[in-house]
Design an enzyme around this catalytic site. Structure first.
Site, mmCIF file in Angstrom:
data_model
loop_
_atom_site.group_PDB
_atom_site.id
_atom_site.type_symbol
_atom_site.label_atom_id
_atom_site.label_comp_id
_atom_site.label_asym_id
_atom_site.label_seq_id
_atom_site.Cartn_x
_atom_site.Cartn_y
_atom_site.Cartn_z
ATOM 1 N N HIS A 129 0.813 -1.215 0.000
ATOM 2 C CA HIS A 129 0.000 0.000 0.000
ATOM 3 C C HIS A 129 0.847 1.266 0.000
ATOM 4 O O HIS A 129 0.403 2.316 -0.467
ATOM 5 C CB HIS A 129 -0.934 0.001 1.213
ATOM 6 C CG HIS A 129 -1.963 -1.087 1.171
ATOM 7 N ND1 HIS A 129 -2.785 -1.385 2.228
ATOM 8 C CD2 HIS A 129 -2.299 -1.966 0.192
ATOM 9 C CE1 HIS A 129 -3.588 -2.383 1.913
ATOM 10 N NE2 HIS A 129 -3.312 -2.753 0.685
ATOM 11 N N PHE A 375 -1.004 -8.117 5.043
ATOM 12 C CA PHE A 375 0.336 -7.527 4.907
ATOM 13 C C PHE A 375 0.343 -6.182 4.171
ATOM 14 O O PHE A 375 1.306 -5.865 3.468
ATOM 15 C CB PHE A 375 1.280 -8.511 4.200
ATOM 16 C CG PHE A 375 1.128 -9.924 4.686
ATOM 17 C CD1 PHE A 375 1.263 -10.228 6.027
ATOM 18 C CD2 PHE A 375 0.819 -10.950 3.808
ATOM 19 C CE1 PHE A 375 1.100 -11.529 6.481
ATOM 20 C CE2 PHE A 375 0.658 -12.257 4.254
ATOM 21 C CZ PHE A 375 0.798 -12.552 5.599
ATOM 22 N N CYS A 376 -0.707 -5.396 4.348
ATOM 23 C CA CYS A 376 -0.808 -4.097 3.669
ATOM 24 C C CYS A 376 -0.569 -4.238 2.166
ATOM 25 O O CYS A 376 0.042 -3.372 1.534
ATOM 26 C CB CYS A 376 0.168 -3.092 4.284
ATOM 27 S SG CYS A 376 -0.251 -2.653 5.984
ATOM 28 N N ALA A 377 -1.058 -5.344 1.633
ATOM 29 C CA ALA A 377 -1.016 -5.598 0.188
ATOM 30 C C ALA A 377 -2.285 -6.368 -0.163
ATOM 31 O O ALA A 377 -2.240 -7.459 -0.726
ATOM 32 C CB ALA A 377 0.232 -6.387 -0.186
#
Length: 458
Positions: A129, A375-377
Site C-alpha cells: 500500500h 500484509f498491507c497488500a
C-alpha cells in the site's frame, strides 16, 4: 571531525549480531524460551553495530545545521556524511539527491507530491500500500498482477504504448514482494519505462536489507526504503534519485530548514526562497540519530559482504521452502512459481486453519514471532488466495473463528541476523501444529487471535 568511539569488537560474522538474541518470552504451556524473531519484513531487529554506533554518538548529540556550537557542527558533519554513505550504498549518480524521510511510505508520498502536473502513474496491483496508494492526485493506471517476470514487462510495455504520447509518466514497482519475497525484473522494467519516455521509482523496502541495490546499475530514477527494515529502527527513511522533479516541486513540508530566505512584503504577506538541495524537503530539525543509524547499517552490510549474506539467506530460504513442501496441508503463496528467486520473505496458508489462529499458536506455544493478515497488500493477497476482489478481510484481523477458513495468510521472514535454530524451530512447530493441533484454546480479542487464559490446556 568525529571524536567519539565505538566498542572495539566490530567483527561482522554471519549472521550479523542483532539485539534481542537473548530475549526470553513466556509460553502459555509453561516456562520460557528464547524469542525467535521471524517477522523481519515488518521490522528487522537492530544490528548491534548500529546500536553501538548510536550509543557512542549520543553524548555528542546536537542540533543539525546552522549551529555555532561544537556539538552542532559535529552533528551536522555526521548528518551530511551519512548522506554520502547512503549515496554510496545505493550507487547514486553524481547529480542525484538523497532526501531523508520518515519511511518508505513517507518517501513515496513525497515523490507523489513532487509529480509534475498531469503526470500519469503506472503501478501494479501487487504493490504494498505504501507504493499503491500515494498517487491519488495523479492519473493512475493500475496494472493486473502478472504471473511471470516476462509478463510483468509485457504488461508494462502495453500500458506505456497505449498512454498519451506526451506528458510526464512514472512507473512504480517493488524490488522484492513483501508478501512472497519474489524478486521483480527491475532492470527490464526500467528499460521499458525509459524506452517510452517514462521514469521509474523502485520501492526497495524489502530488497535493500537482503540484496545490493544500485541505482546506476538498475537504471532507475529513484529508490525508496526504510531504516527500520534495514536493521536501523530509529524512524528514518530515504528517497534517493533524480533532483529535477524534487527541485521544481513545492517543499514537502513548509518550515525552517527548507527555506533559504523569508521576507515580509508590503502587502503584509511573505516572500520565500526555498532551497534547491535535498534540504528543500527536509523541513524541521532533522532526525540525525535515525539518519546515522541508516548509514551505520549500510556500512555494516557492505563490510559483511552482500555475496556472503545473500548466499547464507538463500540456504535458509531453500530450507524453509523444502520444509513447508513436506507438509501437504501447507500452501506457499507465489506469483511467479515455486522456483522464482526470492528474498527471505515467505507467505503461506494451512488447510483447516485460520491463519491468525496458526500465528497465535506459533507465538504462544513456541515463542516464534511471525505475521498474519493481508500484509498491507490487500489486492495481491486476494489474488494469491483466489478470492473475489471485493471479499472482506483486514490486515492482521481474523474475520473467522479459529479453525475456519479466513482471508488472510501467514508470513515468515528472516535475514542477516537470523540464527539457524530459529528456522529449525519454526519448521518443527509447523509440523507439530499441523499433525497434533494446538495445545491451547484461543479466542478473538480486539481483532486479534489470542490464547484464552481462562481455558485449560488441551
Amino acid at each position: 571531525m568525529s571524536v567519539f568511539t565505538v566498542a572495539a569488537d566490530q567483527s561482522l560474522c554471519a549472521p550479523l549480531p542483532v539485539l534481542g538474541e537473548d530475549v526470553l518470552v513466556p509460553l502459555v504451556t509453561g516456562g520460557e524460551v528464547g524469542y525467535a524473531a521471524l517477522d523481519y519484513a515488518a521490522s528487522a531487529p537492530a544490528l548491534k553495530r548500529v546500536w553501538d554506533d548510536v550509543a557512542a554518538y549520543a553524548p555528542y548529540y546536537g542540533s543539525v545545521h546552522r549551529g555555532a556550537g561544537y556539538l552542532s557542527q559535529l552533528s551536522t558533519d555526521l548528518f551530511e556524511s551519512s548522506r554520502a554513505t547512503v549515496a554510496e550504498f545505493l550507487g547514486c549518480r553524481p547529480e542525484d539527491q538523497v532526501v531523508f524521510t520518515r519511511s518508505t511510505t513517507d518517501s513515496l508520498n513525497l515523490l507523489a507530491a513532487a509529480l509534475p502536473a498531469d503526470c500519469q502513474v503506472f503501478v501494479f496491483e501487487t504493490e504494498h500500500h505504501a507504493s499503491l496508494l500515494p498517487w491519488r492526485d495523479a492519473r493512475v493506471t493500475y496494472l493486473n498482477a502478472p504471473r511471470t517476470p516476462a509478463e510483468a514487462v509485457a504488461t508494462l510495455e502495453r500500458a506505456l504504448t497505449d498512454r498519451e504520447p506526451h506528458g510526464p509518466a512514472l512507473v512504480c514497482v517493488t524490488g522484492a514482494s513483501n508478501v512472497t519475497g519474489e524478486l521483480w525484473p527491475v532492470r527490464e522494467l526500467a528499460a521499458a519505462a525509459h524506452a517510452h519516455g517514462a521514469r521509474i521509482v523502485l520501492d526497495a523496502a524489502q530488497l535493500a536489507p537482503h540484496h545490493p541495490v544500485d541505482i546506476t546499475e538498475l537504471d532507475v530514477d529513484w529508490v525508496a526504503f526504510s531504516g527500520h527494515k534495514l536493521y536501523a529502527p530509529f524512524g528514518s527513511g530515504v528517497l534517493a534519485g533524480r533532483a529535477d522533479w524534487l527541485r521544481e516541486a513545492e517543499p514537502y513540508l513548509a518550515g525552517g530548514g527548507a527555506s533559504r530566505t523569508v521576507a515580509r512584503r508590503t502587502d503584509g504577506g511573505v516572500d520565500v526562497e526555498w532551497h534547491t538541495t535535498a534540504a528543500r524537503h527536509e523541513a524541521g530539525s532533522p532526525n540525525v540519530i535515525g539518519v546515522y543509524s541508516i548509514a551505520s547499517a549500510c556500512k555494516a552490510l557492505t563490510e559483511a559482504g552482500f555475496d556472503r549474506l545473500v548466499a547464507r539467506e538463500q540456504r535458509l530460504v531453500a530450507e524453509v521452502l523444502t520444509g513447508l513442501a513436506e507438509v501437504p496441508e501447507v500452501k506457499v503463496l507465489s506469483l511467479f512459481g515455486d522456483d522464482a528467486p526470492r528474498v527471505g520473505v515467505i507467505s503461506f496458508v494451512v488447510e483447516g486453519w485460520n491463519s491468525s489462529h496458526f500465528a497465535a499458536a506459533l507465538s504462544a506455544e513456541y515463542g516464534i514471532g511471525v505475521r498474519d493478515g493481508l500484509f498491507c497488500a490487500h489486492p495481491l493477497v486476494r489474488t494469491l488466495l483466489g478470492s473475489d476482489p471485493g471479499e472482506a478481510g483486514e490486515c492482521g484481523a481474523p474475520e473467522a473463528e479459529p479453525g475456519e477458513r479466513s482471508l488472510n495468510a501467514i508470513r515468515v521472514s528472516f535475514g542477516a541476523g537470523t540464527p539457524d535454530e530459529h528456522v529449525e524451530r519454526f519448521l518443527r512447530a509447523v509440523r507439530e501444529l499441523v499433525s497434533d493441533g494446538a495445545r491451547w484454546k484461543y479466542r478473538t480479542e480486539d481483532g486479534r487471535c489470542v490464547p484464552d487464559r481462562g481455558a485449560a490446556q488441551i
